[in-house]
Structure formats: C-alpha cells, structure tokens
Design a protein around this motif. Structure first.
Motif, PDB file in Angstrom:
ATOM      1  N   LEU A 129      44.858  52.829  19.514  1.00  0.00           N
ATOM      2  CA  LEU A 129      43.923  52.760  20.643  1.00  0.00           C
ATOM      3  C   LEU A 129      44.161  51.501  21.460  1.00  0.00           C
ATOM      4  CD1 LEU A 129      40.485  53.754  19.048  1.00  0.00           C
ATOM      5  CD2 LEU A 129      41.658  54.987  20.879  1.00  0.00           C
ATOM      6  N   ALA A 130      44.298  50.365  20.770  1.00  0.00           N
ATOM      7  CA  ALA A 130      44.452  49.083  21.451  1.00  0.00           C
ATOM      8  C   ALA A 130      45.754  49.026  22.235  1.00  0.00           C
ATOM      9  CB  ALA A 130      44.385  47.948  20.438  1.00  0.00           C
ATOM     10  N   ARG A 131      46.822  49.498  21.654  1.00  0.00           N
ATOM     11  CA  ARG A 131      48.106  49.465  22.359  1.00  0.00           C
ATOM     12  C   ARG A 131      48.095  50.410  23.557  1.00  0.00           C
ATOM     13  NH1 ARG A 131      52.099  46.481  20.143  1.00  0.00           N
ATOM     14  NH2 ARG A 131      51.886  45.816  17.961  1.00  0.00           N
ATOM     15  N   ALA A 132      47.444  51.553  23.412  1.00  0.00           N
ATOM     16  CA  ALA A 132      47.333  52.468  24.552  1.00  0.00           C
ATOM     17  C   ALA A 132      46.537  51.837  25.687  1.00  0.00           C
ATOM     18  CB  ALA A 132      46.682  53.768  24.105  1.00  0.00           C
ATOM     19  N   ALA A 135      43.171  55.628  40.850  1.00  0.00           N
ATOM     20  CA  ALA A 135      44.587  55.251  40.977  1.00  0.00           C
ATOM     21  C   ALA A 135      45.330  55.347  39.649  1.00  0.00           C
ATOM     22  CB  ALA A 135      44.687  53.825  41.527  1.00  0.00           C
ATOM     23  N   GLY A 136      44.590  55.658  38.566  1.00  0.00           N
ATOM     24  CA  GLY A 136      45.234  55.801  37.263  1.00  0.00           C
ATOM     25  C   GLY A 136      45.419  54.503  36.505  1.00  0.00           C
ATOM     26  N   ARG A 137      44.869  53.418  37.031  1.00  0.00           N
ATOM     27  CA  ARG A 137      45.011  52.129  36.338  1.00  0.00           C
ATOM     28  C   ARG A 137      43.997  51.965  35.207  1.00  0.00           C
ATOM     29  NH1 ARG A 137      45.818  50.788  41.877  1.00  0.00           N
ATOM     30  NH2 ARG A 137      43.574  50.398  42.132  1.00  0.00           N
ATOM     31  N   LEU A 138      42.878  52.661  35.314  1.00  0.00           N
ATOM     32  CA  LEU A 138      41.800  52.551  34.324  1.00  0.00           C
ATOM     33  C   LEU A 138      41.528  53.946  33.775  1.00  0.00           C
ATOM     34  CD1 LEU A 138      39.629  50.725  33.026  1.00  0.00           C
ATOM     35  CD2 LEU A 138      38.185  51.166  35.013  1.00  0.00           C
ATOM     36  N   ASP A 139      41.692  54.105  32.465  1.00  0.00           N
ATOM     37  CA  ASP A 139      41.516  55.400  31.803  1.00  0.00           C
ATOM     38  C   ASP A 139      40.203  55.389  31.032  1.00  0.00           C
ATOM     39  OD1 ASP A 139      41.647  57.739  30.384  1.00  0.00           O
ATOM     40  OD2 ASP A 139      43.632  57.378  29.524  1.00  0.00           O
ATOM     41  N   LEU A 140      39.178  56.009  31.600  1.00  0.00           N
ATOM     42  CA  LEU A 140      37.864  56.004  30.971  1.00  0.00           C
ATOM     43  C   LEU A 140      37.851  56.845  29.693  1.00  0.00           C
ATOM     44  CD1 LEU A 140      35.582  56.366  34.132  1.00  0.00           C
ATOM     45  CD2 LEU A 140      36.224  54.276  32.928  1.00  0.00           C
ATOM     46  N   GLY A 141      38.531  57.978  29.730  1.00  0.00           N
ATOM     47  CA  GLY A 141      38.548  58.860  28.569  1.00  0.00           C
ATOM     48  C   GLY A 141      39.164  58.218  27.345  1.00  0.00           C
ATOM     49  N   ALA A 142      40.068  57.260  27.555  1.00  0.00           N
ATOM     50  CA  ALA A 142      40.743  56.615  26.427  1.00  0.00           C
ATOM     51  C   ALA A 142      39.807  55.722  25.623  1.00  0.00           C
ATOM     52  CB  ALA A 142      41.931  55.794  26.937  1.00  0.00           C
ATOM     53  N   LEU A 143      38.644  55.396  26.179  1.00  0.00           N
ATOM     54  CA  LEU A 143      37.685  54.571  25.450  1.00  0.00           C
ATOM     55  C   LEU A 143      36.908  55.388  24.423  1.00  0.00           C
ATOM     56  CD1 LEU A 143      36.074  52.540  28.391  1.00  0.00           C
ATOM     57  CD2 LEU A 143      38.133  51.998  27.097  1.00  0.00           C
ATOM     58  N   VAL A 144      36.861  56.699  24.626  1.00  0.00           N
ATOM     59  CA  VAL A 144      36.010  57.575  23.820  1.00  0.00           C
ATOM     60  C   VAL A 144      36.784  58.123  22.632  1.00  0.00           C
ATOM     61  CG1 VAL A 144      34.587  59.664  23.818  1.00  0.00           C
ATOM     62  CG2 VAL A 144      34.674  58.216  25.860  1.00  0.00           C
ATOM     63  N   THR A 145      36.282  57.880  21.433  1.00  0.00           N
ATOM     64  CA  THR A 145      36.928  58.399  20.227  1.00  0.00           C
ATOM     65  C   THR A 145      36.100  59.485  19.554  1.00  0.00           C
ATOM     66  OG1 THR A 145      35.977  56.548  18.979  1.00  0.00           O
ATOM     67  CG2 THR A 145      38.236  56.309  19.764  1.00  0.00           C
ATOM     68  N   GLY A 152      36.394  53.263  15.139  1.00  0.00           N
ATOM     69  CA  GLY A 152      36.397  53.965  16.408  1.00  0.00           C
ATOM     70  C   GLY A 152      36.160  53.106  17.631  1.00  0.00           C
ATOM     71  N   GLY A 153      36.260  53.763  18.796  1.00  0.00           N
ATOM     72  CA  GLY A 153      35.978  53.117  20.068  1.00  0.00           C
ATOM     73  C   GLY A 153      34.549  53.468  20.490  1.00  0.00           C
ATOM     74  N   ARG A 154      34.406  54.131  21.634  1.00  0.00           N
ATOM     75  CA  ARG A 154      33.081  54.519  22.119  1.00  0.00           C
ATOM     76  C   ARG A 154      32.744  55.920  21.647  1.00  0.00           C
ATOM     77  NH1 ARG A 154      30.159  50.503  23.517  1.00  0.00           N
ATOM     78  NH2 ARG A 154      29.152  50.535  25.554  1.00  0.00           N
ATOM     79  N   ALA A 155      31.536  56.077  21.071  1.00  0.00           N
ATOM     80  CA  ALA A 155      30.987  57.399  20.818  1.00  0.00           C
ATOM     81  C   ALA A 155      30.181  57.793  22.053  1.00  0.00           C
ATOM     82  CB  ALA A 155      30.101  57.408  19.583  1.00  0.00           C
ATOM     83  N   LEU A 156      30.345  59.038  22.484  1.00  0.00           N
ATOM     84  CA  LEU A 156      29.702  59.494  23.712  1.00  0.00           C
ATOM     85  C   LEU A 156      28.821  60.689  23.398  1.00  0.00           C
ATOM     86  CD1 LEU A 156      29.752  58.922  26.839  1.00  0.00           C
ATOM     87  CD2 LEU A 156      31.377  60.809  27.007  1.00  0.00           C
ATOM     88  N   VAL A 157      27.520  60.555  23.708  1.00  0.00           N
ATOM     89  CA  VAL A 157      26.609  61.684  23.580  1.00  0.00           C
ATOM     90  C   VAL A 157      26.804  62.559  24.818  1.00  0.00           C
ATOM     91  CG1 VAL A 157      24.194  62.423  23.405  1.00  0.00           C
ATOM     92  CG2 VAL A 157      24.940  60.269  22.322  1.00  0.00           C
ATOM     93  N   VAL A 158      27.169  63.816  24.594  1.00  0.00           N
ATOM     94  CA  VAL A 158      27.378  64.749  25.699  1.00  0.00           C
ATOM     95  C   VAL A 158      26.272  65.800  25.640  1.00  0.00           C
ATOM     96  CG1 VAL A 158      28.936  66.412  26.768  1.00  0.00           C
ATOM     97  CG2 VAL A 158      29.848  64.352  25.669  1.00  0.00           C
ATOM     98  N   PHE A 159      25.519  65.916  26.727  1.00  0.00           N
ATOM     99  CA  PHE A 159      24.392  66.838  26.743  1.00  0.00           C
ATOM    100  C   PHE A 159      24.825  68.206  27.272  1.00  0.00           C
ATOM    101  CE2 PHE A 159      22.644  62.577  27.036  1.00  0.00           C
ATOM    102  CZ  PHE A 159      21.632  62.629  26.088  1.00  0.00           C
TER     103      PHE A 159
END
Length: 365
Positions: free
Chosen positions: A224-227, A328-338, A358-365
């Motif tokens: 995760l960190a290297r990505a 612009a593809g410089r920041l990948d939000l999905g990559a934070l979510v594990t 893990g990274g971020r857990a995301l509650v999806v409604f």
C-alpha cells in the motif's frame, strides 16, 4: 424537536462502551440547516479516540466525521446548496469571527466544534437525546447539519471517493503542503500508513519529494505504502531513526510527518530529521503521552516540531485543489481504501485500527 423518519446510525452510548447500531429520529432541517443522505463515510482514528475518551465530546453521540452524500432538504436561509446537490461534509466549519479566523488560521477556529454540544437526534427506541460527535454525525444513513458543514462535491468524483476528501486527504495533504511545506527534491518520512498516512505519502510524491520513507508496525502495509509513493519502507523499531539516517547519507530526512499520535513515534520522527529539519505531528495522542527533550539537544539540532490540526487546511480553498489532483490522476482516492463495510462493520474496523491493520475502512450506504 420536529421529527421525521427514523434512520439507522452507529451510536456510542458512553466512553469505552461498544458502538450500537440503532434507529435514530432526525429533526426536519430548521433555518441554516441541511439534511443529507450519506453515500459513504470513512472510519477515522479520531472516531476511535472519541469512543475511548482520548478526545472528549458530549455523549451519547452519533460518530463519524468524514463523509459525502446528497442533499435531501434545506432549511430557510440556506442558499449555497439545494436538494439533489452532491456534497462533502466539513466537520470543522470556521465561524469567521474568532481570533484565529481573523488571522486566516481557520483550522484553529475557536468555535469549530460548537455544534457537538447540541442535540442532534433521538434514539428511536427510548427517546434518548444524541449529540453529533464531531458536528456531522456521518455514521448514519442520513444526517442533519449546519449549512457550514456542507461543501459542494467536486464534479467528476464519485461520492464514495469524495467522502475521503473530508478528513483523511485534507489532513494528509495539508500536513505535507501547508504545515511541513515540503519542497521539490526534499526527503520525507511518514510515520503510520493508515488512511491519513497514505494520503501524506501521495502528497509527498505530488510535492516532488526525492525520497519518501514510510514507517509502520505492519509488514502487510508495504505494498500500500509503495503504491502511494514510498520509495522505502521500514518496520517501526528502536532503530528506525538510525535506519532513516542511513538511507539519507547519515543526515536524516528534511521532513517527518507523524500520523500515529504516540510519544515514542513523535520522538522517533523528530530524531529522524536532519539538523534543521522539520517534524509535523498529525496524530492525536492522549494526555498520558509525554514527549521529552533536553534543552541542549533542542539548541544543537535546530529542528522544528509543529502540531498540525486538520492539515492546517481551509476546506473551501483546498477541496478544488485536491479535486484537480484527482482528475489529473495524481491523487488516487480509491487506493486509500482497504475495506468497504456496512454500519455494523465499524466495531471491527476500530479493532483493525488498534491492531495497525489496513488503510481506510469506508462505510458504504
């Protein structure tokens, strides 16, 4: 309290008590208030700190402060959003009138958390008054918040990703760009590879850091960190500062970003910077976490140690900047979510945070 339909929410009854997923009854939005249906909410270490008493807020409360959703209805005097609009929640709205706001330091607003003392909703089963945790009560299918707590969501970004902009990304990005002010070519160490730490790693890469060292207790987070942008990965130990100096020509990094909130980690981060280096502390530690320095070393090393609240960010200013990085593809939000979970999964997400998983857990409604 004028009541509308019941929705499900995660409630912390008292300090140290288990979270309860239960029905709550929300009021219709009065003047200056907005009702939002949540699309997603991130599970942040600050929520854990609220539940265990490290940070004090009125209880019982609906937790959750990082989220995004769709406006259902608005009260009188709300003009910047309308029903149907996509919004990001802002858990620390600035008042614009206090001393800090007058200085332009809106992240230190003296009244930012005033809403946490108000009654937010009632339990559907027994009518118990509930507070909104950090203002926005995002661990719920729907919430009612002050108008200052909603910002228009950036175009072209799914709401399930945009939820992360409300805390993890603003904090990690701000720690690097606003607090530490990382310059192109500098070397950076990030302590803690959770949601905020991963955002800080991506932000250091965006800033053009030449070497980015990630430090965590878990070997499982290396990928995760290297990505996210780490050029090197270290398992936290008693020799971490020495290892970082070895990676930087025996000098230490220019900047260390501490995202853990423990005395030993703060001290290690400070020791890992070069003479004249900068350490910014993002992690929230308890009062029992005492960090000590002697007077001679402070003089000799000439290092800077700074606290960092909410990334020293101004959400209204910074959200459009972050959105452009995402598009612009410089920041990948999905990559934070594990992990993507339901409300019932929040207690397990808390346990994973305590275990450093893990990274971020995301509650999806």
């Amino acid at each position: 309290m004028a009541v509308r339909s019941a929705v499900r929410a995660a409630v912390v009854p008292a300090v140290g008590a288990p979270l309860e997923v239960t029905g709550i009854e929300l009021p219709a939005p009065g003047p200056g208030r907005v009702r939002v249906r949540l699309a997603a909410a991130g599970v942040c270490h600050s929520d854990l700190s609220l539940s265990n008493g490290t940070m004090r807020v009125p209880l019982p409360a609906v937790l959750g402060h990082e989220g995004a959703g769709t406006v259902l209805s608005v009260g009188d005097d709300v003009t910047h959003v309308a029903p149907g609009d996509a919004v990001v929640l802002n858990w620390a709205p600035s008042c614009g009138a206090c001393h800090a706001c007058a200085l332009g330091e809106v992240w230190l607003c003296a009244n930012a958390l005033a809403g946490a003392a108000h009654v937010h909703a009632r339990r559907a089963d027994d009518g118990t008054d509930l507070h909104p945790g950090l203002n926005v009560a995002a661990f719920a299918e729907e919430t009612v918040v002050d108008a200052g707590c909603v910002l228009p969501a950036p175009d072209g970004i799914p709401l399930t990703d945009a939820a992360l902009l409300g805390c993890a990304v603003l904090t990690g990005y701000g720690a690097v760009h606003h607090s530490a002010k990382v310059r192109e070519g500098e070397t950076v160490a990030v302590f803690g590879a959770g949601g905020v730490g991963l955002a800080a790693l991506q932000s250091a890469r965006i800033a053009g850091a030449s070497k980015i060292v990630a430090v965590d207790v878990s070997a499982e987070k290396e990928e995760l960190a290297r990505a996210a942008g780490a050029t090197d990965y270290l398992i936290a130990s008693d020799t971490t500062a020495r290892e970082i100096r070895a990676l930087t020509g025996k000098q230490g990094v220019d900047v260390a970003v501490e995202c853990v909130g423990r005395a030993t980690t703060i001290r290690t981060a400070w020791e890992s910077t070069r003479r004249g280096g900068r350490t910014t502390v993002v992690g929230i530690g308890g009062k029992d976490q005492q960090v000590t320095f002697n007077a001679l070393e402070i003089f000799h090393w000439g290092r800077t140690l700074a606290g960092c609240v909410y990334g020293n960010a101004d959400p209204g200013r910074d959200l459009p900047v972050l959105a452009e990085h995402v598009r612009a593809g410089r920041l990948d939000l999905g990559a934070l979510v594990t992990e993507r979970i339901a409300l019932d999964g929040i207690p397990a997400a808390f346990e994973n945070m305590l275990a450093g998983k893990g990274g971020r857990a995301l509650v999806v409604f």
